[in-house]
Scaffold this motif. Sequence first.
Motif, PDB file in Angstrom:
ATOM      1  N   MET A 253      56.614  42.405  40.157  1.00 37.07           N
ATOM      2  CA  MET A 253      56.291  42.702  38.938  1.00 37.07           C
ATOM      3  C   MET A 253      54.723  41.971  38.763  1.00 37.07           C
ATOM      4  SD  MET A 253      58.053  41.201  35.528  1.00 37.07           S
ATOM      5  CE  MET A 253      57.046  41.042  33.748  1.00 37.07           C
ATOM      6  N   HIS A 254      53.801  42.701  38.184  1.00 38.72           N
ATOM      7  CA  HIS A 254      52.532  42.435  38.222  1.00 38.72           C
ATOM      8  C   HIS A 254      52.272  41.437  37.045  1.00 38.72           C
ATOM      9  CE1 HIS A 254      50.586  43.795  34.716  1.00 38.72           C
ATOM     10  NE2 HIS A 254      51.018  45.136  34.899  1.00 38.72           N
ATOM     11  N   GLN A 255      50.849  40.657  37.325  1.00 41.45           N
ATOM     12  CA  GLN A 255      50.799  39.438  36.635  1.00 41.45           C
ATOM     13  C   GLN A 255      49.761  40.217  35.381  1.00 41.45           C
ATOM     14  OE1 GLN A 255      47.991  36.925  38.284  1.00 41.45           O
ATOM     15  NE2 GLN A 255      48.620  35.083  37.314  1.00 41.45           N
ATOM     16  N   THR A 256      50.140  39.415  34.071  1.00 41.59           N
ATOM     17  CA  THR A 256      49.428  40.033  33.133  1.00 41.59           C
ATOM     18  C   THR A 256      48.617  38.774  32.483  1.00 41.59           C
ATOM     19  OG1 THR A 256      51.112  39.077  31.404  1.00 41.59           O
ATOM     20  CG2 THR A 256      51.251  41.334  32.173  1.00 41.59           C
ATOM     21  N   ALA A 257      47.813  39.273  31.452  1.00 44.66           N
ATOM     22  CA  ALA A 257      46.629  38.149  31.056  1.00 44.66           C
ATOM     23  C   ALA A 257      47.435  37.178  30.351  1.00 44.66           C
ATOM     24  CB  ALA A 257      45.647  38.840  30.138  1.00 44.66           C
ATOM     25  N   GLU A 258      48.825  37.495  29.677  1.00 44.98           N
ATOM     26  CA  GLU A 258      49.395  36.360  29.119  1.00 44.98           C
ATOM     27  C   GLU A 258      50.019  35.306  30.124  1.00 44.98           C
ATOM     28  OE1 GLU A 258      49.708  35.385  25.715  1.00 44.98           O
ATOM     29  OE2 GLU A 258      48.340  36.852  25.583  1.00 44.98           O
ATOM     30  N   ASP A 259      50.283  35.834  31.364  1.00 47.02           N
ATOM     31  CA  ASP A 259      50.693  34.860  32.254  1.00 47.02           C
ATOM     32  C   ASP A 259      49.773  33.890  32.715  1.00 47.02           C
ATOM     33  OD1 ASP A 259      53.011  36.295  32.393  1.00 47.02           O
ATOM     34  OD2 ASP A 259      52.656  37.396  34.111  1.00 47.02           O
ATOM     35  N   ASP A 260      48.528  33.979  32.895  1.00 50.99           N
ATOM     36  CA  ASP A 260      47.605  33.088  33.045  1.00 50.99           C
ATOM     37  C   ASP A 260      45.963  33.352  32.423  1.00 50.99           C
ATOM     38  OD1 ASP A 260      45.925  31.318  34.304  1.00 50.99           O
ATOM     39  OD2 ASP A 260      46.088  32.054  36.342  1.00 50.99           O
ATOM     40  N   ARG A 261      46.239  32.845  31.379  1.00 48.61           N
ATOM     41  CA  ARG A 261      45.260  33.078  30.164  1.00 48.61           C
ATOM     42  C   ARG A 261      43.628  32.845  30.843  1.00 48.61           C
ATOM     43  NH1 ARG A 261      45.796  33.583  25.029  1.00 48.61           N
ATOM     44  NH2 ARG A 261      48.118  33.151  24.342  1.00 48.61           N
TER      45      ARG A 261
ATOM     46  N   GLY B 282      45.173  47.477  37.976  1.00 51.04           N
ATOM     47  CA  GLY B 282      43.871  47.673  39.128  1.00 51.04           C
ATOM     48  C   GLY B 282      43.079  46.574  39.052  1.00 51.04           C
ATOM     49  N   MET B 283      42.817  45.669  37.851  1.00 51.27           N
ATOM     50  CA  MET B 283      41.894  44.548  37.824  1.00 51.27           C
ATOM     51  C   MET B 283      42.588  43.444  38.688  1.00 51.27           C
ATOM     52  SD  MET B 283      39.244  43.318  36.692  1.00 51.27           S
ATOM     53  CE  MET B 283      38.617  44.277  35.339  1.00 51.27           C
ATOM     54  N   ALA B 284      44.097  43.372  38.443  1.00 50.13           N
ATOM     55  CA  ALA B 284      45.008  42.387  39.049  1.00 50.13           C
ATOM     56  C   ALA B 284      44.899  42.573  40.593  1.00 50.13           C
ATOM     57  CB  ALA B 284      46.259  42.359  38.451  1.00 50.13           C
ATOM     58  N   ALA B 285      45.034  43.840  41.138  1.00 48.10           N
ATOM     59  CA  ALA B 285      44.873  43.955  42.393  1.00 48.10           C
ATOM     60  C   ALA B 285      43.505  43.800  43.047  1.00 48.10           C
ATOM     61  CB  ALA B 285      45.185  45.563  42.641  1.00 48.10           C
TER      62      ALA B 285
ATOM     63  N   LEU C  67      42.584  41.095  45.994  1.00 49.33           N
ATOM     64  CA  LEU C  67      42.088  41.351  47.169  1.00 49.33           C
ATOM     65  C   LEU C  67      40.581  40.682  47.568  1.00 49.33           C
ATOM     66  CD1 LEU C  67      42.698  45.464  47.028  1.00 49.33           C
ATOM     67  CD2 LEU C  67      43.622  43.622  48.662  1.00 49.33           C
ATOM     68  N   GLY C  68      40.384  40.159  46.602  1.00 47.53           N
ATOM     69  CA  GLY C  68      38.876  39.368  46.819  1.00 47.53           C
ATOM     70  C   GLY C  68      37.788  40.110  46.441  1.00 47.53           C
ATOM     71  N   LEU C  69      37.732  41.254  45.480  1.00 45.23           N
ATOM     72  CA  LEU C  69      36.769  42.065  45.034  1.00 45.23           C
ATOM     73  C   LEU C  69      35.909  41.265  44.053  1.00 45.23           C
ATOM     74  CD1 LEU C  69      38.089  45.557  44.960  1.00 45.23           C
ATOM     75  CD2 LEU C  69      37.033  44.570  46.838  1.00 45.23           C
ATOM     76  N   GLU C  70      34.639  41.724  44.182  1.00 43.07           N
ATOM     77  CA  GLU C  70      33.603  40.778  43.331  1.00 43.07           C
ATOM     78  C   GLU C  70      33.545  41.817  41.958  1.00 43.07           C
ATOM     79  OE1 GLU C  70      30.130  39.352  45.229  1.00 43.07           O
ATOM     80  OE2 GLU C  70      31.593  37.723  46.218  1.00 43.07           O
ATOM     81  N   THR C  71      33.517  43.110  42.174  1.00 43.55           N
ATOM     82  CA  THR C  71      33.288  43.976  41.066  1.00 43.55           C
ATOM     83  C   THR C  71      34.376  45.062  41.087  1.00 43.55           C
ATOM     84  OG1 THR C  71      32.200  45.634  42.334  1.00 43.55           O
ATOM     85  CG2 THR C  71      30.847  43.964  40.990  1.00 43.55           C
ATOM     86  N   PHE C  72      34.915  45.320  39.852  1.00 44.79           N
ATOM     87  CA  PHE C  72      36.012  46.570  39.711  1.00 44.79           C
ATOM     88  C   PHE C  72      35.635  47.266  38.477  1.00 44.79           C
ATOM     89  CE2 PHE C  72      39.470  47.931  37.264  1.00 44.79           C
ATOM     90  CZ  PHE C  72      40.370  48.513  38.251  1.00 44.79           C
ATOM     91  N   GLY C  73      35.925  48.578  38.405  1.00 34.87           N
ATOM     92  CA  GLY C  73      35.340  49.629  37.560  1.00 34.87           C
ATOM     93  C   GLY C  73      36.437  50.638  37.289  1.00 34.87           C
ATOM     94  N   ASN C  74      36.620  51.014  36.111  1.00 28.79           N
ATOM     95  CA  ASN C  74      37.564  52.205  35.892  1.00 28.79           C
ATOM     96  C   ASN C  74      36.710  53.106  34.838  1.00 28.79           C
ATOM     97  OD1 ASN C  74      37.825  50.938  33.192  1.00 28.79           O
ATOM     98  ND2 ASN C  74      39.514  49.948  33.636  1.00 28.79           N
TER      99      ASN C  74
ATOM    100  N   PHE D 255      35.404  50.579  31.660  1.00 23.46           N
ATOM    101  CA  PHE D 255      34.287  49.776  31.805  1.00 23.46           C
ATOM    102  C   PHE D 255      34.444  49.252  33.161  1.00 23.46           C
ATOM    103  CE2 PHE D 255      38.484  47.639  31.005  1.00 23.46           C
ATOM    104  CZ  PHE D 255      38.384  46.844  32.203  1.00 23.46           C
ATOM    105  N   SER D 256      33.342  48.344  33.695  1.00 22.21           N
ATOM    106  CA  SER D 256      33.223  47.906  35.032  1.00 22.21           C
ATOM    107  C   SER D 256      33.165  46.343  34.614  1.00 22.21           C
ATOM    108  CB  SER D 256      31.974  48.117  35.589  1.00 22.21           C
ATOM    109  OG  SER D 256      31.805  49.468  36.033  1.00 22.21           O
ATOM    110  N   ALA D 257      33.720  45.586  35.615  1.00 24.31           N
ATOM    111  CA  ALA D 257      33.715  44.273  35.634  1.00 24.31           C
ATOM    112  C   ALA D 257      33.191  43.434  36.725  1.00 24.31           C
ATOM    113  CB  ALA D 257      35.241  43.667  35.123  1.00 24.31           C
ATOM    114  N   ARG D 258      32.832  42.010  36.453  1.00 24.76           N
ATOM    115  CA  ARG D 258      32.437  41.143  37.567  1.00 24.76           C
ATOM    116  C   ARG D 258      33.647  40.060  37.506  1.00 24.76           C
ATOM    117  NH1 ARG D 258      28.866  41.683  41.265  1.00 24.76           N
ATOM    118  NH2 ARG D 258      27.337  42.587  39.628  1.00 24.76           N
ATOM    119  N   ILE D 259      34.072  39.885  38.820  1.00 25.21           N
ATOM    120  CA  ILE D 259      35.021  38.829  39.197  1.00 25.21           C
ATOM    121  C   ILE D 259      34.617  37.901  39.855  1.00 25.21           C
ATOM    122  CG2 ILE D 259      37.314  38.544  39.969  1.00 25.21           C
ATOM    123  CD1 ILE D 259      37.728  42.015  39.866  1.00 25.21           C
ATOM    124  N   ALA D 260      34.540  36.626  39.589  1.00 24.85           N
ATOM    125  CA  ALA D 260      34.219  35.427  40.246  1.00 24.85           C
ATOM    126  C   ALA D 260      35.407  35.076  41.409  1.00 24.85           C
ATOM    127  CB  ALA D 260      34.101  34.302  39.278  1.00 24.85           C
TER     128      ALA D 260
END
Length: 138
Positions: free
Chosen positions: A1-9, A62-65, A69-76, A79-84
């Motif tokens: 089961m994948h992690q949701t935003a509610e699991d870790d705010r 996709g964002m969780a994956a 995986l340690g990616l710094e950017t993700f896009g669909n 939108f696109s996002a920067r991941i620290a």
Amino acid sequence: MHQTAEDDRQKVSYHAVARYVQRILLIDLTQEFTTEKAKAQAFAEAAGITVADIRSLIWTKGMAAASALGLETFGNRDFSARIAQPEGVVVTVYLPRPRPFGRLRILSETELKHRTSRIARREKARLATRQSLEEVEQ
């Protein structure tokens, strides 16, 4: 089961929530805020949804994956996002980059087998042609 935003705010920052509403939902507020949390809550209220709902829109499978995986950017497409990294926290959201070329196509198993065999046939034909040309030259 994948992690949701509610699991870790903490996986989607308040800044990312505010930027999502501002840049993707195109709702802008002109007032000043003392904290990022207050800003995110005001933007969410202006959009008519909660901060948790916006986090759920941002924190997709996709964002969780990508975060795992340690990616710094993700896009669909939206939108696109920067991941620290290494924390895996979405820190900001921005408009997706325009793609000038065709989109990536995901192939089914059958299509992949057909494409692989076609490439192999072409390579075999090229090799046979090269060998016949070498025989003629000798």
